[in-house]
Design an enzyme around this catalytic site. Sequence first.
Site, short mmCIF file in Angstrom:
data_model
loop_
_atom_site.label_atom_id
_atom_site.label_comp_id
_atom_site.label_asym_id
_atom_site.label_seq_id
_atom_site.Cartn_x
_atom_site.Cartn_y
_atom_site.Cartn_z
N ASP A 67 0.81 -1.22 0.00
CA ASP A 67 0.00 0.00 0.00
C ASP A 67 0.84 1.27 0.00
O ASP A 67 2.07 1.23 0.18
CB ASP A 67 -0.96 0.01 1.21
CG ASP A 67 -0.31 -0.51 2.49
OD1 ASP A 67 0.93 -0.50 2.58
OD2 ASP A 67 -1.04 -0.94 3.38
N ASN A 136 -7.58 -2.55 14.13
CA ASN A 136 -8.98 -2.82 13.77
C ASN A 136 -9.09 -4.03 12.83
O ASN A 136 -10.14 -4.28 12.27
CB ASN A 136 -9.61 -1.58 13.11
CG ASN A 136 -8.91 -1.21 11.80
OD1 ASN A 136 -7.97 -1.86 11.37
ND2 ASN A 136 -9.39 -0.16 11.16
N HIS A 138 -7.31 -4.47 9.96
CA HIS A 138 -7.02 -4.27 8.53
C HIS A 138 -5.76 -5.03 8.13
O HIS A 138 -4.85 -5.23 8.94
CB HIS A 138 -6.95 -2.79 8.14
CG HIS A 138 -5.77 -2.02 8.65
ND1 HIS A 138 -5.85 -0.71 9.07
CD2 HIS A 138 -4.46 -2.34 8.80
CE1 HIS A 138 -4.66 -0.29 9.44
NE2 HIS A 138 -3.81 -1.26 9.28
C1 F6R Z 1 1.50 -1.42 6.09
C2 F6R Z 1 0.19 -2.02 6.18
C3 F6R Z 1 -0.60 -2.01 7.43
C4 F6R Z 1 0.25 -2.32 8.67
C5 F6R Z 1 -0.63 -2.30 9.92
C6 F6R Z 1 0.18 -2.60 11.16
O1 F6R Z 1 2.05 -1.54 4.81
O2 F6R Z 1 -0.27 -2.51 5.20
O3 F6R Z 1 -1.64 -2.94 7.32
O4 F6R Z 1 0.81 -3.59 8.51
O5 F6R Z 1 -1.23 -1.05 10.04
O6 F6R Z 1 1.12 -1.59 11.35
P1 F6R Z 1 2.27 -1.72 12.44
O7 F6R Z 1 3.16 -2.80 12.00
O8 F6R Z 1 2.94 -0.39 12.45
O9 F6R Z 1 1.58 -2.06 13.73
#
Ligand code: F6R
Length: 244
Positions: A67, A136, A138
């Site tokens: 992303d 959440n 995602h």
């Molecule tokens: C990042 C992404 C997000 C992160 C998620 C967790 O490229 O796609 O889904 O993996 O927000 O972020 P962290 O690792 O910072 O807790």
Amino acid sequence: MKLVFAKDYEELSARGAELFFSQVKLKPDSVLGLATGTSPIGLYKKLIEWYESGALDFSRVHTVNLDEYTGLEGTHAQSYRFFMNKYLFDHINIDMANTNVPCGAARDLAAECEKYDALIDSLGGIDMQLLGIGNNGHVGFNEPSEAFACGTNVVKLAESTIEANSRLFSDISEVPTGAITMGCRAIMQAKRVVLLASGPAKAEIIKKACFGPVTPQVPASILQLHPDCTVIMDAEAAKLVAGC
Ligand code: F6R
């Protein structure tokens, strides 16, 4: 789903890195799906160490990132392209032309989504996809919604995501409110998926994602249906999973 329990972030990073090590060793021209955020930084550090010691060669590897924030050029310090260069690509012998991050600054974002899916297809799909998980649920930036998003798509970030990501900005008002993200099709079609979850903020959602119903309200729950998904969690993220 295979669940791997690591003591802490360091062990989680090592376990995850070992999977990517063997992937690249066994298939030097692998297509790696990569993620940004805090979760993969330790894993990338291990890959860099192995490259520096001569144990790993990335010269034939291709990468596709999950992303990118919309509206940010790849040169922007908060962009995910910048992140990937800083934490991985600038330190290994990958051909930059073989690294791909969606272009969040594209004029026509719908066309960029189509282009990104076509690119993934032209590479023959993803061999190993790395994921983090949002508080959440995602994955990529596929936020909780009424239906799983299929292809690469443009999303409005959830308030909770903007809040979580604001830790990396000097002010929450600077956090972009939109992103372009790979959809569930490319993630689910990846031959292997590795999800990293670290810290107490991930405990609730990891329990839901791994043991709750498969629902687009918890996008990561779709991974229960993946034939080869490994979830690596540290003790804090796993604290509600014990006994499930
Ligand atoms: C990042 C992404 C997000 C992160 C998620 C967790 O490229 O796609 O889904 O993996 O927000 O972020 P962290 O690792 O910072 O807790």
